[in-house]
Design a protein around this motif. Structure first.
Motif, PDB file in Angstrom:
ATOM      1  N   GLY A   7       0.265  -0.704   0.119  1.00  0.00           N
ATOM      2  CA  GLY A   7      -0.336   0.157  -0.163  1.00  0.00           C
ATOM      3  C   GLY A   7       0.972   1.162  -0.436  1.00  0.00           C
ATOM      4  N   GLN A   8       0.855   2.564   0.532  1.00  0.00           N
ATOM      5  CA  GLN A   8       1.066   3.659   0.165  1.00  0.00           C
ATOM      6  C   GLN A   8       2.308   3.625   1.274  1.00  0.00           C
ATOM      7  OE1 GLN A   8      -2.370   6.208   1.923  1.00  0.00           O
ATOM      8  NE2 GLN A   8      -1.785   7.435  -0.242  1.00  0.00           N
ATOM      9  N   HIS A   9       1.711   2.505   2.557  1.00  0.00           N
ATOM     10  CA  HIS A   9       3.359   2.462   3.437  1.00  0.00           C
ATOM     11  C   HIS A   9       4.015   2.200   2.754  1.00  0.00           C
ATOM     12  CE1 HIS A   9       0.965  -1.137   3.807  1.00  0.00           C
ATOM     13  NE2 HIS A   9       2.055  -1.429   3.908  1.00  0.00           N
ATOM     14  N   GLY A  52       2.329  -8.114  -4.816  1.00  0.00           N
ATOM     15  CA  GLY A  52       1.726  -7.242  -4.695  1.00  0.00           C
ATOM     16  C   GLY A  52       0.642  -7.086  -3.230  1.00  0.00           C
ATOM     17  N   THR A  53       1.429  -8.001  -2.571  1.00  0.00           N
ATOM     18  CA  THR A  53       0.130  -8.983  -2.033  1.00  0.00           C
ATOM     19  C   THR A  53      -0.799  -8.547  -0.075  1.00  0.00           C
ATOM     20  OG1 THR A  53       0.852 -11.346  -2.523  1.00  0.00           O
ATOM     21  CG2 THR A  53      -0.591 -11.241  -0.853  1.00  0.00           C
ATOM     22  N   MET A  54      -0.752  -8.191   0.029  1.00  0.00           N
ATOM     23  CA  MET A  54      -1.690  -6.944   1.639  1.00  0.00           C
ATOM     24  C   MET A  54      -1.573  -8.443   2.199  1.00  0.00           C
ATOM     25  SD  MET A  54      -4.658  -4.377   0.859  1.00  0.00           S
ATOM     26  CE  MET A  54      -5.025  -4.139   2.562  1.00  0.00           C
ATOM     27  N   GLY A  82       0.385  -1.021   7.166  1.00  0.00           N
ATOM     28  CA  GLY A  82      -1.213  -0.291   7.031  1.00  0.00           C
ATOM     29  C   GLY A  82      -2.009  -0.897   7.823  1.00  0.00           C
ATOM     30  N   ASP A  83      -3.433  -0.120   7.988  1.00  0.00           N
ATOM     31  CA  ASP A  83      -3.667  -0.850   8.761  1.00  0.00           C
ATOM     32  C   ASP A  83      -5.360  -1.628   7.941  1.00  0.00           C
ATOM     33  OD1 ASP A  83      -4.823   1.717   7.948  1.00  0.00           O
ATOM     34  OD2 ASP A  83      -6.474   1.621   8.325  1.00  0.00           O
ATOM     35  N   GLY A  84      -5.417  -1.705   6.376  1.00  0.00           N
ATOM     36  CA  GLY A  84      -5.625  -2.767   5.706  1.00  0.00           C
ATOM     37  C   GLY A  84      -4.723  -4.266   5.855  1.00  0.00           C
ATOM     38  N   SER A  85      -3.373  -3.771   5.388  1.00  0.00           N
ATOM     39  CA  SER A  85      -2.919  -5.519   5.413  1.00  0.00           C
ATOM     40  C   SER A  85      -2.770  -5.770   6.241  1.00  0.00           C
ATOM     41  CB  SER A  85      -1.573  -4.818   4.337  1.00  0.00           C
ATOM     42  OG  SER A  85      -1.300  -3.479   3.625  1.00  0.00           O
ATOM     43  N   MET A 110      -5.072  -8.426   7.715  1.00  0.00           N
ATOM     44  CA  MET A 110      -4.473  -9.482   6.369  1.00  0.00           C
ATOM     45  C   MET A 110      -4.187 -10.796   7.168  1.00  0.00           C
ATOM     46  SD  MET A 110      -5.611  -8.434   2.435  1.00  0.00           S
ATOM     47  CE  MET A 110      -7.009  -7.222   2.235  1.00  0.00           C
ATOM     48  N   ASN A 135      -4.154   4.683   8.752  1.00  0.00           N
ATOM     49  CA  ASN A 135      -4.789   6.067   8.263  1.00  0.00           C
ATOM     50  C   ASN A 135      -6.578   6.005   7.579  1.00  0.00           C
ATOM     51  OD1 ASN A 135      -4.916   4.196   6.133  1.00  0.00           O
ATOM     52  ND2 ASN A 135      -3.812   5.644   4.752  1.00  0.00           N
ATOM     53  N   SER A 154      -7.782   3.652   6.285  1.00  0.00           N
ATOM     54  CA  SER A 154      -8.862   3.705   4.910  1.00  0.00           C
ATOM     55  C   SER A 154      -7.457   2.282   4.656  1.00  0.00           C
ATOM     56  CB  SER A 154      -8.475   4.512   4.397  1.00  0.00           C
ATOM     57  OG  SER A 154      -6.977   5.123   4.237  1.00  0.00           O
ATOM     58  N   LEU A 155      -7.739   2.153   3.092  1.00  0.00           N
ATOM     59  CA  LEU A 155      -7.103   1.215   2.241  1.00  0.00           C
ATOM     60  C   LEU A 155      -6.011   2.589   1.435  1.00  0.00           C
ATOM     61  CD1 LEU A 155      -9.773  -0.935   1.155  1.00  0.00           C
ATOM     62  CD2 LEU A 155      -7.736  -1.423   2.565  1.00  0.00           C
ATOM     63  N   LEU A 167      -3.943   3.472  -0.485  1.00  0.00           N
ATOM     64  CA  LEU A 167      -3.580   3.136  -2.218  1.00  0.00           C
ATOM     65  C   LEU A 167      -4.390   3.539  -2.999  1.00  0.00           C
ATOM     66  CD1 LEU A 167      -0.234   3.605  -2.952  1.00  0.00           C
ATOM     67  CD2 LEU A 167      -0.878   1.064  -3.690  1.00  0.00           C
ATOM     68  N   VAL A 168      -6.566   2.505  -2.016  1.00  0.00           N
ATOM     69  CA  VAL A 168      -6.842   2.358  -3.310  1.00  0.00           C
ATOM     70  C   VAL A 168      -7.784   3.730  -3.657  1.00  0.00           C
ATOM     71  CG1 VAL A 168      -8.941   2.502  -2.958  1.00  0.00           C
ATOM     72  CG2 VAL A 168      -7.192   0.098  -3.341  1.00  0.00           C
TER      73      VAL A 168
HETATM   74  C1  LIG Z   1      -4.171 -10.047  -0.997  1.00  0.00           C
HETATM   75  C2  LIG Z   1      -4.920  -8.074  -1.524  1.00  0.00           C
HETATM   76  N1  LIG Z   1      -5.790  -7.154  -1.935  1.00  0.00           N
HETATM   77  C3  LIG Z   1      -5.952  -6.007  -2.423  1.00  0.00           C
HETATM   78  C4  LIG Z   1      -4.924  -5.125  -3.218  1.00  0.00           C
HETATM   79  C5  LIG Z   1      -5.420  -3.893  -3.723  1.00  0.00           C
HETATM   80  N2  LIG Z   1      -5.005  -3.457  -2.948  1.00  0.00           N
HETATM   81  C6  LIG Z   1      -3.405  -2.673  -2.654  1.00  0.00           C
HETATM   82  S1  LIG Z   1      -3.338  -1.308  -1.505  1.00  0.00           S
HETATM   83  C7  LIG Z   1      -4.565  -1.339  -0.735  1.00  0.00           C
HETATM   84  C8  LIG Z   1      -4.347  -0.962   0.334  1.00  0.00           C
HETATM   85  C9  LIG Z   1      -3.588  -1.105   1.289  1.00  0.00           C
HETATM   86  O1  LIG Z   1      -4.202  -0.499   2.393  1.00  0.00           O
HETATM   87  P1  LIG Z   1      -3.329  -0.577   3.556  1.00  0.00           P
HETATM   88  O2  LIG Z   1      -2.374  -1.629   4.237  1.00  0.00           O
HETATM   89  O3  LIG Z   1      -3.582  -0.382   5.011  1.00  0.00           O
HETATM   90  O4  LIG Z   1      -2.071   0.405   3.122  1.00  0.00           O
HETATM   91  P2  LIG Z   1      -2.382   2.356   2.890  1.00  0.00           P
HETATM   92  O5  LIG Z   1      -2.243   2.440   1.540  1.00  0.00           O
HETATM   93  O6  LIG Z   1      -2.925   2.906   3.770  1.00  0.00           O
HETATM   94  O7  LIG Z   1      -0.306   2.244   3.373  1.00  0.00           O
HETATM   95  C10 LIG Z   1      -5.009  -2.390  -2.009  1.00  0.00           C
HETATM   96  C11 LIG Z   1      -6.608  -2.784  -1.174  1.00  0.00           C
HETATM   97  C12 LIG Z   1      -3.682  -5.713  -3.137  1.00  0.00           C
HETATM   98  N3  LIG Z   1      -3.019  -5.763  -2.634  1.00  0.00           N
HETATM   99  N4  LIG Z   1      -3.227  -7.583  -2.328  1.00  0.00           N
END
Ligand SMILES: Cc1ncc(C[n+]2csc(CCOP(=O)(O)OP(=O)(O)O)c2C)c(N)n1
Length: 561
Positions: A384-386, A409-411, A435-438, A441, A463, A465-466, A468-469
């Motif tokens: 992601g962004q981080h 690019g696996t979260m 990141g809080d999304g990754s 997972m 943040n 949020s997701l 980078l999305v």
């Molecule tokens: C398993 C998986 N699902 C969906 C995505 C698409 N994707 C790329 S970056 C991202 C957001 C990541 O969010 P976060 O981990 O919080 O990091 P941030 O971008 O906020 O730093 C998503 C959903 C992905 N890369 N991997």
């Protein structure tokens, strides 16, 4: 000798030098687990999800450079581990995954927990096996290790029906362990040709990919960079090869690369691409990539040469050997005008690192964390962004190890890969930027980290949020944000404490730098929670655009124009 297929597998793994493996037991691999328990010579790390087991093994493999092993049961166990296998394939990581399968007579009957693991793994493995008799194991296990490690490394899957694990076999001789095959010697005429091209170029650039790291070619790459006064850019996978502060270092190029790196590639007349595969994130619109340059492409995998970008000269071989053979033929050149042009590009298009005093600025967190890490640290990320901020901002010293999910690019990669790294190198500090999304997972692997007391620090940039999305929606979808924000706050520190981790909360801290330093110094697993404000990762090349068309500066300025 007489033993069951399961005992044979464990013996063969021991003979391959496997000390630790990660996995989860289930109905169809219980004979294997029973053998593992009875032998006691291999440490088993019980992951909490098979994807976690796959990434723990990947972390061990990326750090040790040798094939590492993960186990999963049939059906859902196997499907859960596929993502980690696909990830290993794209990033060329040597992995041996052994899955249980339903008994031979039940294959093809839609038996309980039956899936066609062999079929599903065909496109995402370097090679795969469905074992029909215990005798085959004598060939298959050494072959799997040989294939995973030889040439371009990659994952191998071995699917073993439960009754093959239980059946007893007699045999006389142990097979030799599977080893990395030696490659044919480097082709000297090609090396001479490459040296001529480098010696006569005016504006050459070295482009370093993950292949340089896995071949142990960092030192040779740096010598080439300095001898030929050739600036070096890196793909995401090759980033840690060069000291980031070196005047000839261009850092990351491509989608989130520095403006000066992408402009240098625009202007150069020769690219020496080592261990790269011209992925779209690196090249942008392929036909506009390095429009003025001849390409020398060095790779261990002959399939990569001319796959995407036609090379003027392709050299197939071990990257370290090729670079070392090249070095004595390359003239020592000050080449003053090209390095000064690079210095000028850097001066006019600096990577913004403002806000370094601000806790909520991701770049300040990354730079500050880097201050407290030694040259031997392992830096992992999620996706992601981080991840991109870390790739852009972390001041790599040319010695630290960098673990990131580049190709897939696996979260969810970060936490288990960091655990695996700490298993392979318990004496080194492993810091994972997540990141809080990754993190969510593969959050369950925090329990694994605590159970094995892994020396892993997770710096969670929250943040809400997701990110980078959200950034892509803001930039390319008319700022219509949908399904990219988490509307309910999560108390990550509380959850981490529930798993048994030490936790550090940077929000509201009087001296967050001191707190971060203290957190990174503690031993054992820890979660450091840091709130970060909404921001964009810039520069950014819009997907499908040429690298010269980067979005720079502030998004709001851009939207206003
Ligand atoms: C398993 C998986 N699902 C969906 C995505 C698409 N994707 C790329 S970056 C991202 C957001 C990541 O969010 P976060 O981990 O919080 O990091 P941030 O971008 O906020 O730093 C998503 C959903 C992905 N890369 N991997």
């Amino acid at each position: 000798m007489k033993m069951s297929g399961a005992d044979l597998i464990i013996h063969l793994l021991e003979r391959q030098g496997i000390h630790t493996l990660a996995g989860i037991p289930g109905g169809t691999n219980l004979p294997l687990y029973d053998a593992l328990a009875r032998h006691g010579g291999i440490r088993h790390v019980l992951a909490r999800h098979e994807q976690g087991a796959g990434f723990i093994a990947q972390g061990m493999a990326r750090v040790s450079g040798t094939p590492q092993v993960c186990f999963a049961t049939s059906g859902p166990g196997a499907t859960n581990i596929l993502t980690a296998i696909a990830d290993a394939r794209l990033d060329s990581v040597p992995l041996v995954c052994i899955t249980g399968q339903v008994p031979r007579a039940m294959i093809g009957t839609d038996a309980f927990q039956e899936v066609d693991t062999y079929g599903m793994s065909v496109p995402i493995t370097k090679h795969n096996f469905l074992v029909r008799t215990p005798r085959e194991l004598l060939d298959v296990i050494p072959a799997a290790f040989r294939i995973a490690a030889s040439g371009r490394p990659g994952p191998v899957l071995i699917d073993v029906p439960k009754d093959v694990q239980s059946e007893v076999l007699s045999f006389d001789v142990w097979p030799a362990p599977g080893k990395r095959e030696t490659l044919s010697p480097v082709d000297l005429p090609s090396i001479r040709h490459a040296a001529d091209l480098i010696n006569t170029a005016s504006k050459p650039v070295l482009l370093l990919g993950g292949g340089v790291i896995s071949a142990g070619g960092r030192q040779a790459a740096r010598s080439l960079m300095e001898t030929a006064s050739m600036p070096a850019a890196a793909t995401l996978m090759g980033l840690a090869a060069v000291h980031a502060d070196h005047p000839l270092a261009l850092g990351l190029l491509g989608m989130h690369g520095a403006v000066y790196a992408n402009f240098a590639l625009e202007e150069c007349d020769l690219v020496v691409a080592a261990g790269v595969r011209f992925n779209d994130r690196t090249t942008g619109r392929l036909k506009h990539f390095c429009p003025k340059a001849k390409i020398i492409h060095i790779d261990i995998d002959h399939c990569e040469i001319n796959k995407l970008r036609i090379a003027h000269l392709g050299i197939v071989g071990d990257i370290r050997e090729v670079l070392e053979a090249l070095l004595p033929l390359v003239e020592k050149k000050p080449r003053s005008s090209w390095p000064s042009r690079i210095a000028e590009l850097k001066k006019h298009h600096p990577l913004s690192v403002s806000g370094l005093e601000d806790l909520c600025s991701p770049r300040s967190l990354i730079r500050t964390a880097a201050e407290f890490l030694d040259d031997n640290a392992i830096i992992a990320t999620d996706v992601g962004q981080h991840q991109m901020w870390t790739a852009q901002t972390f001041p790599f010293r040319g010695t630290q190890q960098w673990l990131t999910s580049g190709g897939l690019g696996t979260m969810g990669f970060g936490i288990p890969a960091a655990i695996g790294a700490s298993l392979a190198a318990p004496e080194r500090t492993v810091l994972c930027f997540s990141g809080d999304g990754s993190a969510m997972m593969n959050l369950q692997e925090l329990a694994t980290a605590v159970e094995i007391d892994a020396n892993v620090k997770i710096l969670l940039m929250d943040n809400k949020s997701l990110g980078l999305v959200r950034q892509q929606q803001s930039l390319f979808f008319g700022n219509r944000r949908f399904a990219s924000s988490f509307n309910r706050p999560v108390d990550f520190a509380l959850i981490a404490r529930g798993f048994g981790l030490q936790t550090w909360e940077l929000a509201g801290a009087k001296d967050w730098r001191a707190l971060l330093a203290e957190a990174l110094k503690t031993s054992g697993p820890a979660l450091i929670h840091a709130p970060v404000k909404e921001a964009d990762v810039l520069p950014m090349v819009p997907p499908g655009e040429a690298n010269k068309n980067m979005i720079q500066g502030d998004r709001h300025d851009r939207l206003a124009n």
